[in-house]
Design a protein around this motif. Structure first.
Motif, PDB file in Angstrom:
ATOM      1  N   THR A 183       0.820  -1.205   0.000  1.00 51.91           N
ATOM      2  CA  THR A 183       0.000   0.000   0.000  1.00 51.91           C
ATOM      3  C   THR A 183       0.857   1.261   0.000  1.00 51.91           C
ATOM      4  OG1 THR A 183      -1.770  -1.142   1.183  1.00 51.91           O
ATOM      5  CG2 THR A 183      -1.786   1.253   1.278  1.00 51.91           C
ATOM      6  N   ILE A 184       1.908   1.268   0.821  1.00 55.16           N
ATOM      7  CA  ILE A 184       2.806   2.422   0.883  1.00 55.16           C
ATOM      8  C   ILE A 184       3.496   2.639  -0.468  1.00 55.16           C
ATOM      9  CG2 ILE A 184       4.971   3.259   1.900  1.00 55.16           C
ATOM     10  CD1 ILE A 184       4.069   1.894   4.526  1.00 55.16           C
ATOM     11  N   GLN A 185       3.928   1.554  -1.081  1.00 57.48           N
ATOM     12  CA  GLN A 185       4.637   1.653  -2.368  1.00 57.48           C
ATOM     13  C   GLN A 185       3.749   2.190  -3.482  1.00 57.48           C
ATOM     14  OE1 GLN A 185       6.245  -2.477  -2.581  1.00 57.48           O
ATOM     15  NE2 GLN A 185       8.144  -1.435  -3.134  1.00 57.48           N
ATOM     16  N   THR A 186       2.482   1.791  -3.467  1.00 58.59           N
ATOM     17  CA  THR A 186       1.588   2.158  -4.568  1.00 58.59           C
ATOM     18  C   THR A 186       0.791   3.428  -4.289  1.00 58.59           C
ATOM     19  OG1 THR A 186      -0.135   0.699  -3.676  1.00 58.59           O
ATOM     20  CG2 THR A 186       1.365  -0.241  -5.309  1.00 58.59           C
ATOM     21  N   PHE A 187       1.007   4.019  -3.129  1.00 59.16           N
ATOM     22  CA  PHE A 187       0.277   5.220  -2.742  1.00 59.16           C
ATOM     23  C   PHE A 187       0.606   6.361  -3.701  1.00 59.16           C
ATOM     24  CE2 PHE A 187      -0.307   8.996   0.066  1.00 59.16           C
ATOM     25  CZ  PHE A 187      -1.645   8.794   0.380  1.00 59.16           C
ATOM     26  N   ARG A 188      -0.416   7.081  -4.114  1.00 56.54           N
ATOM     27  CA  ARG A 188      -0.229   8.145  -5.096  1.00 56.54           C
ATOM     28  C   ARG A 188      -0.633   9.522  -4.572  1.00 56.54           C
ATOM     29  NH1 ARG A 188       2.707   5.099  -6.496  1.00 56.54           N
ATOM     30  NH2 ARG A 188       2.868   3.913  -8.441  1.00 56.54           N
ATOM     31  N   GLY A 189      -0.758   9.619  -3.269  1.00 56.96           N
ATOM     32  CA  GLY A 189      -1.083  10.921  -2.689  1.00 56.96           C
ATOM     33  C   GLY A 189      -2.471  10.946  -2.085  1.00 56.96           C
ATOM     34  N   GLY A 190      -2.710  11.993  -1.270  1.00 57.51           N
ATOM     35  CA  GLY A 190      -3.992  12.120  -0.587  1.00 57.51           C
ATOM     36  C   GLY A 190      -3.796  12.014   0.920  1.00 57.51           C
ATOM     37  N   ASN A 191      -4.816  11.532   1.611  1.00 59.65           N
ATOM     38  CA  ASN A 191      -4.763  11.395   3.069  1.00 59.65           C
ATOM     39  C   ASN A 191      -4.290  10.003   3.466  1.00 59.65           C
ATOM     40  OD1 ASN A 191      -5.721  13.982   3.433  1.00 59.65           O
ATOM     41  ND2 ASN A 191      -7.822  13.364   3.902  1.00 59.65           N
ATOM     42  N   ALA A 192      -3.214   9.956   4.245  1.00 57.39           N
ATOM     43  CA  ALA A 192      -2.713   8.699   4.789  1.00 57.39           C
ATOM     44  C   ALA A 192      -2.914   8.744   6.299  1.00 57.39           C
ATOM     45  CB  ALA A 192      -1.233   8.509   4.442  1.00 57.39           C
ATOM     46  N   LEU A 193      -3.844   7.910   6.797  1.00 57.90           N
ATOM     47  CA  LEU A 193      -4.210   7.916   8.198  1.00 57.90           C
ATOM     48  C   LEU A 193      -3.558   6.750   8.940  1.00 57.90           C
ATOM     49  CD1 LEU A 193      -6.319   9.862   6.982  1.00 57.90           C
ATOM     50  CD2 LEU A 193      -8.040   8.799   8.477  1.00 57.90           C
ATOM     51  N   PHE A 194      -3.158   7.009  10.187  1.00 56.09           N
ATOM     52  CA  PHE A 194      -2.581   5.981  11.056  1.00 56.09           C
ATOM     53  C   PHE A 194      -3.271   6.117  12.408  1.00 56.09           C
ATOM     54  CE2 PHE A 194       0.318   7.025   7.739  1.00 56.09           C
ATOM     55  CZ  PHE A 194       0.904   5.819   7.368  1.00 56.09           C
ATOM     56  N   THR A 195      -3.938   5.057  12.856  1.00 57.54           N
ATOM     57  CA  THR A 195      -4.804   5.175  14.023  1.00 57.54           C
ATOM     58  C   THR A 195      -4.294   4.389  15.228  1.00 57.54           C
ATOM     59  OG1 THR A 195      -6.255   3.249  13.601  1.00 57.54           O
ATOM     60  CG2 THR A 195      -6.731   5.304  12.395  1.00 57.54           C
ATOM     61  N   GLN A 196      -4.756   4.824  16.404  1.00 59.00           N
ATOM     62  CA  GLN A 196      -4.477   4.123  17.662  1.00 59.00           C
ATOM     63  C   GLN A 196      -5.749   4.145  18.494  1.00 59.00           C
ATOM     64  OE1 GLN A 196      -0.785   5.090  19.600  1.00 59.00           O
ATOM     65  NE2 GLN A 196      -1.492   4.462  21.617  1.00 59.00           N
ATOM     66  N   PRO A 197      -6.154   2.986  19.053  1.00 63.04           N
ATOM     67  CA  PRO A 197      -7.438   2.915  19.760  1.00 63.04           C
ATOM     68  C   PRO A 197      -7.351   3.372  21.206  1.00 63.04           C
ATOM     69  CG  PRO A 197      -6.419   0.767  19.769  1.00 63.04           C
ATOM     70  CD  PRO A 197      -5.497   1.673  18.987  1.00 63.04           C
TER      71      PRO A 197
END
Length: 443
Positions: free
Chosen positions: A172-186
């Motif tokens: 997913t990181i390699q093919t990412f082409r821009g926009g919002n990249a979210l990283f969550t913690q519960p």
């Protein structure tokens, strides 16, 4: 985890379970059986405890109840998600890590009955014990985030908390082409409190190394907590990291749903005026799921507040059942849930269990030491070591809050070697490994 449905129901509720072998595996047998010491869980804690017990006394009758036939070095999954190593680097056959002299019972636990000194498996087999060591790991509750089980592993929805999806994180990181990249913690306790953001820094590095992607990307850390980390000194250091990188932080944001069709992440946001719902569009999202003790622990007499196994924080002995000890992720120990914590917990549990067996007073005490190597990029790590109360407990003669390349090398190369070759074999490594490493780092 051969399918998504199997994975989401059991991924990690059995991840810290292991198996022990006495040159042969225990054969299926529904008649009651008995072992002197029964260890529930054959992950980092269970294997380490078994190995250390048998080093102290080869005559001990030790059995490990563990369903999985594979053993994973789970701290390595962050490096898999960041594209540093393949998942194959961090897996062994369970039989190969079981200490000689232990008996492997390959089964899932269904019930704990400490009033009768018995563990019951899902197949209905009763296993009696004189002493019980509980280290079944933590349960990943993917289902508590609406839409997540169906969305995982496709269209940019991923998680390093599963071996099945850690490789997809890198894809997913390699093919990412821009926009919002979210990283969550519960909002719940989780294993390795820094893992939700470690992959974020590696992803940010990758995005910025691609022409056009970094400038068209907003990286967001959406956490249910109120700060970057539980220990103020390390949290302040991470504040500097996200500010330098231009990462957007959204505190008190607890992910509750994924709408895959519209690529929306739905959060409950806590403010002074109450809790309200917020939707954030994502183009990729790395999810850390809510976690809890395994169900068979929650529903047992051994559970305390929150369903965690209720043990004394210094001795690791159960508060109500003196022949029961617990350590690792499912315990009530008020420290971060990491393999490094287990490395310090295991000898305390072993020494006090042996003292209990010999009717001797306890002398070993756990001070809450844990370590979370906070990867802040492909060439930097903050080696966050601390004890109870958030007291800094560095192993190296350096400022522990600083990012260092040497600590990244330790995280990526030294710690996995120590895990497989020393920790799981019941060996300490302070004297002949850590001290030379300290000298190397000093220079």
């Amino acid at each position: 985890m051969t399918s998504t449905s199997q994975n989401l129901q059991s991924v990690q509720s059995s991840s810290a379970t292991s198996t022990a072998i006495d040159s042969h595996e225990a054969q299926p047998n529904l008649s009651p059986i008995h072992h002197q010491i029964v260890i529930v869980g054959g992950g980092a804690a269970g294997i380490t405890v078994a190995a250390q017990l048998l080093k102290h006394d080869r005559s001990l009758d030790v059995a490990i109840i563990e369903p999985s036939d594979k053993h994973y070095y789970q701290p390595g999954w962050t490096l898999v998600g960041g594209g540093v190593f393949p998942i194959s680097k961090f897996v062994r056959d369970e039989r190969d890590v079981i200490p000689d002299g232990a008996t492997w019972i390959q089964a899932r636990v269904a019930q704990l009955d400490p009033d009768h000194n018995t563990v019951v498996t899902q197949a209905g087999q009763a296993i009696a014990y004189e002493y019980l060591v509980l280290c079944p790991g933590i349960q990943l509750d993917w289902h508590l985030i609406q839409g997540l089980p169906e969305a995982l592993g496709k269209a940019g929805v991923t998680s390093n908390y599963s071996k099945d999806y850690a490789p997809y994180t890198w894809e997913t990181i390699q093919t990412f082409r821009g926009g919002n990249a979210l990283f969550t913690q519960p909002a719940t306790p989780i294993k390795c409190g820094g893992a939700p953001q470690k992959v974020m820094y590696m992803a940010d590095d990758t995005f910025k190394s691609k022409s056009g992607v970094g400038v068209n990307t907003t990286v967001m850390f959406c956490t249910a907590t109120a700060s970057m980390f539980s220990v103020p000194e390390y949290s302040a250091a991470l504040d500097t990291v996200v500010a330098r990188r231009g990462i957007t932080t959204k505190f008190k944001h607890n992910l509750k749903a994924i709408k895959a069709d519209t690529q929306e992440a739905i959060f409950d946001v806590t403010t002074d005026s109450g809790v309200h719902e917020v939707s954030i569009h994502y183009d990729m999202i790395h999810v850390t799921p809510p976690m809890s003790p395994p169900d068979f622990v929650k529903h047992s007499p051994l559970a305390g507040a929150g369903g965690w196994i209720d043990v004394h924080p210094e001795t690791l002995q159960h508060t109500r059942y003196p022949n029961v000890f617990a350590l690792g992720d499912a315990s009530s120990l008020p420290t971060s849930k990491t393999a490094a914590a287990v490395r310090k917990e295991a000898p305390i549990a072993v020494q006090n269990l042996l003292s209990r067996m010999r009717s001797q007073p306890f002398h070993a005490q756990y001070d809450g030491y844990t370590c979370c190597p906070l990867i802040t990029g492909y060439h930097s790590t903050i080696m966050a070591e601390f004890a109870y109360g958030g007291k800094l407990a560095p192993s190296f003669p350096l400022d522990p809050t600083k990012e260092r390349y040497s600590m990244y090398l330790a995280k990526a190369h030294v710690l996995p070697w120590l895990y497989w070759n020393r920790m799981l074999k019941g060996e300490g490594f302070e004297a002949d490994v850590l001290k030379p490493l300290q000298k190397l780092v000093r220079h």
